[in-house]
Design a protein around this motif. Sequence first.
Motif, PDB file in Angstrom:
ATOM      1  N   SER A  40       0.740  -1.104   0.017  1.00 24.77           N
ATOM      2  CA  SER A  40      -0.086   0.091  -0.218  1.00 24.77           C
ATOM      3  C   SER A  40       0.991   1.321  -0.090  1.00 24.77           C
ATOM      4  CB  SER A  40      -0.955   0.143   1.192  1.00 24.77           C
ATOM      5  OG  SER A  40      -0.306   0.290   2.207  1.00 24.77           O
ATOM      6  N   ARG A  41       1.910   1.311   0.398  1.00 24.39           N
ATOM      7  CA  ARG A  41       2.933   2.391   0.571  1.00 24.39           C
ATOM      8  C   ARG A  41       3.710   2.364  -0.847  1.00 24.39           C
ATOM      9  NH1 ARG A  41       6.308   0.646   5.162  1.00 24.39           N
ATOM     10  NH2 ARG A  41       7.921   1.728   4.351  1.00 24.39           N
ATOM     11  N   GLY A  42       3.605   1.365  -1.637  1.00 23.07           N
ATOM     12  CA  GLY A  42       4.212   1.348  -3.103  1.00 23.07           C
ATOM     13  C   GLY A  42       5.724   1.363  -3.011  1.00 23.07           C
ATOM     14  N   THR A  43       6.333   0.592  -2.027  1.00 21.38           N
ATOM     15  CA  THR A  43       7.694   0.785  -1.882  1.00 21.38           C
ATOM     16  C   THR A  43       8.493  -0.443  -2.864  1.00 21.38           C
ATOM     17  OG1 THR A  43       7.654  -1.277  -0.464  1.00 21.38           O
ATOM     18  CG2 THR A  43       7.544   0.913   0.739  1.00 21.38           C
ATOM     19  N   LEU A  44       9.689  -0.435  -3.035  1.00 18.43           N
ATOM     20  CA  LEU A  44      10.131  -0.977  -3.977  1.00 18.43           C
ATOM     21  C   LEU A  44       9.742  -2.697  -3.910  1.00 18.43           C
ATOM     22  CD1 LEU A  44      12.259  -1.579  -6.292  1.00 18.43           C
ATOM     23  CD2 LEU A  44      14.032  -1.864  -4.726  1.00 18.43           C
ATOM     24  N   VAL A  45       9.960  -3.253  -2.544  1.00 21.01           N
ATOM     25  CA  VAL A  45       9.339  -4.594  -2.147  1.00 21.01           C
ATOM     26  C   VAL A  45       7.798  -4.460  -2.482  1.00 21.01           C
ATOM     27  CG1 VAL A  45       8.965  -6.057  -0.095  1.00 21.01           C
ATOM     28  CG2 VAL A  45      11.087  -4.950  -0.292  1.00 21.01           C
ATOM     29  N   GLY A  46       7.131  -3.669  -1.976  1.00 24.95           N
ATOM     30  CA  GLY A  46       5.794  -3.871  -2.435  1.00 24.95           C
ATOM     31  C   GLY A  46       5.382  -3.990  -3.766  1.00 24.95           C
ATOM     32  N   ARG A  47       6.242  -3.217  -4.727  1.00 22.30           N
ATOM     33  CA  ARG A  47       6.016  -3.392  -6.201  1.00 22.30           C
ATOM     34  C   ARG A  47       6.608  -4.405  -6.814  1.00 22.30           C
ATOM     35  NH1 ARG A  47       9.118   1.108  -8.391  1.00 22.30           N
ATOM     36  NH2 ARG A  47       9.631   1.829  -5.856  1.00 22.30           N
ATOM     37  N   GLN A  48       7.563  -5.319  -5.932  1.00 24.02           N
ATOM     38  CA  GLN A  48       7.838  -6.691  -6.400  1.00 24.02           C
ATOM     39  C   GLN A  48       6.854  -7.637  -5.797  1.00 24.02           C
ATOM     40  OE1 GLN A  48      11.516  -7.070  -4.503  1.00 24.02           O
ATOM     41  NE2 GLN A  48      12.872  -6.169  -5.801  1.00 24.02           N
ATOM     42  N   VAL A  49       6.027  -7.542  -4.685  1.00 20.55           N
ATOM     43  CA  VAL A  49       5.470  -8.700  -4.427  1.00 20.55           C
ATOM     44  C   VAL A  49       3.844  -8.639  -4.712  1.00 20.55           C
ATOM     45  CG1 VAL A  49       6.958  -9.000  -2.469  1.00 20.55           C
ATOM     46  CG2 VAL A  49       5.055  -7.773  -2.215  1.00 20.55           C
ATOM     47  N   LYS A  50       3.395  -7.305  -5.110  1.00 14.12           N
ATOM     48  CA  LYS A  50       2.112  -7.128  -5.285  1.00 14.12           C
ATOM     49  C   LYS A  50       1.208  -8.084  -6.129  1.00 14.12           C
ATOM     50  CE  LYS A  50      -1.296  -3.393  -6.562  1.00 14.12           C
ATOM     51  NZ  LYS A  50      -1.485  -2.341  -7.145  1.00 14.12           N
ATOM     52  N   GLN A  51       1.836  -8.647  -7.248  1.00 14.14           N
ATOM     53  CA  GLN A  51       0.991  -9.586  -8.145  1.00 14.14           C
ATOM     54  C   GLN A  51       1.205 -10.952  -7.470  1.00 14.14           C
ATOM     55  OE1 GLN A  51      -0.678  -8.500 -10.664  1.00 14.14           O
ATOM     56  NE2 GLN A  51       0.195  -6.341 -10.316  1.00 14.14           N
ATOM     57  N   ILE A  52       2.228 -11.305  -7.022  1.00 11.53           N
ATOM     58  CA  ILE A  52       2.453 -12.585  -6.236  1.00 11.53           C
ATOM     59  C   ILE A  52       1.608 -12.837  -5.094  1.00 11.53           C
ATOM     60  CG2 ILE A  52       3.935 -14.032  -5.088  1.00 11.53           C
ATOM     61  CD1 ILE A  52       6.449 -12.571  -6.395  1.00 11.53           C
ATOM     62  N   MET A  53       1.245 -11.706  -4.445  1.00  7.25           N
ATOM     63  CA  MET A  53       0.347 -11.950  -3.349  1.00  7.25           C
ATOM     64  C   MET A  53      -1.150 -12.090  -3.877  1.00  7.25           C
ATOM     65  SD  MET A  53       1.783  -9.524  -0.446  1.00  7.25           S
ATOM     66  CE  MET A  53       0.729  -9.905   0.810  1.00  7.25           C
ATOM     67  N   ALA A  54      -1.471 -11.073  -4.662  1.00  8.66           N
ATOM     68  CA  ALA A  54      -2.710 -11.190  -5.221  1.00  8.66           C
ATOM     69  C   ALA A  54      -3.322 -12.370  -6.026  1.00  8.66           C
ATOM     70  CB  ALA A  54      -2.866  -9.826  -6.343  1.00  8.66           C
ATOM     71  N   ALA A  55      -2.222 -13.096  -6.694  1.00  6.72           N
ATOM     72  CA  ALA A  55      -2.709 -14.654  -7.153  1.00  6.72           C
ATOM     73  C   ALA A  55      -2.463 -15.502  -5.968  1.00  6.72           C
ATOM     74  CB  ALA A  55      -1.511 -14.978  -7.958  1.00  6.72           C
ATOM     75  N   GLY A  56      -2.241 -15.364  -4.750  1.00  7.14           N
ATOM     76  CA  GLY A  56      -2.249 -16.488  -3.632  1.00  7.14           C
ATOM     77  C   GLY A  56      -0.808 -17.218  -3.663  1.00  7.14           C
ATOM     78  N   ASP A  57       0.170 -16.840  -4.434  1.00 12.96           N
ATOM     79  CA  ASP A  57       1.237 -17.438  -4.396  1.00 12.96           C
ATOM     80  C   ASP A  57       2.233 -16.985  -3.415  1.00 12.96           C
ATOM     81  OD1 ASP A  57       0.849 -19.305  -6.485  1.00 12.96           O
ATOM     82  OD2 ASP A  57       1.461 -17.441  -7.931  1.00 12.96           O
ATOM     83  N   LEU A  58       3.309 -17.695  -3.062  1.00 12.16           N
ATOM     84  CA  LEU A  58       4.428 -17.398  -1.950  1.00 12.16           C
ATOM     85  C   LEU A  58       5.325 -16.233  -2.413  1.00 12.16           C
ATOM     86  CD1 LEU A  58       5.061 -20.573   0.311  1.00 12.16           C
ATOM     87  CD2 LEU A  58       3.418 -18.864   0.494  1.00 12.16           C
ATOM     88  N   VAL A  59       5.591 -15.427  -1.732  1.00 13.84           N
ATOM     89  CA  VAL A  59       6.798 -14.516  -1.782  1.00 13.84           C
ATOM     90  C   VAL A  59       8.020 -15.217  -1.966  1.00 13.84           C
ATOM     91  CG1 VAL A  59       7.686 -12.401  -1.139  1.00 13.84           C
ATOM     92  CG2 VAL A  59       5.453 -12.338  -1.121  1.00 13.84           C
ATOM     93  N   PRO A  60       8.908 -14.989  -2.576  1.00 16.83           N
ATOM     94  CA  PRO A  60      10.280 -15.728  -2.601  1.00 16.83           C
ATOM     95  C   PRO A  60      10.868 -15.499  -1.048  1.00 16.83           C
ATOM     96  CG  PRO A  60      10.429 -14.330  -4.486  1.00 16.83           C
ATOM     97  CD  PRO A  60       9.246 -13.836  -3.837  1.00 16.83           C
ATOM     98  N   ASP A  61      11.676 -16.593  -0.659  1.00 16.70           N
ATOM     99  CA  ASP A  61      12.228 -16.833   0.601  1.00 16.70           C
ATOM    100  C   ASP A  61      12.996 -15.684   0.936  1.00 16.70           C
ATOM    101  OD1 ASP A  61      10.728 -19.135   1.310  1.00 16.70           O
ATOM    102  OD2 ASP A  61      12.455 -20.427   0.579  1.00 16.70           O
TER     103      ASP A  61
END
Length: 188
Positions: A40-61
Amino acid sequence: MIGVIFGPPGSGKGTQAARLESERHLKHLSTGEILRAEVSRGTLVGRQVKQIMAAGDLVPDGVIVDIVRQRLPEAEQGAGVLLDGFPRTVAQAEVLDEMLKAEGHSLTFVLALTVPEQELLDRILRRASVEGRPDDTREAISERMHEYRKLTAAVLDYYRKRGVRIEEVDGTGTPDQVFGRIHSQLRL
Ligand code: ADP
């Protein structure tokens, strides 16, 4: 005291962890909440994980491990820590063991909430109509369940083999009933 609250999506980990934080002063560290804040803050990490989370997949370890590594030492300053949503893979559990060992600490307990699958689905769909989380669609929910069975369930076996104290608590009923069981089983 360092505990893990464990269970499938919809098992009530976040609800119970928030309560343990306010009533037992355990610092609640939720990787899901941290990631949602990054998105929601649109950080670098946030932009990397947004699609992954929305699809219900796990974010990289690696992404998750960095997050925990940054926040764990400060969380450990208080009465205790309750990890929610982490570790979710055996690789994450191994890294956590190393992190704790390096500080002379170890895991105190794993609190595993058990809820029948149909009830999990009903709960998440009910929550979806209230909170509107982007990963609470039927498709993403089924992917999250799949990831849980494929990768996360093995984390419990990992701890079982290592002789970590595991308390399985019936997660059905009202939040108050579940909290009562946690209190009597774990003496927290
Ligand atoms: P739930 O348990 O209801 O699925 P969480 O809030 O714990 O919800 O997690 C939401 C999402 O955040 C996960 O589906 C995943 O994409 C990501 N996530 C959270 N924690 C981790 C983790 N430890 N490893 C990988 N991905 C994670």
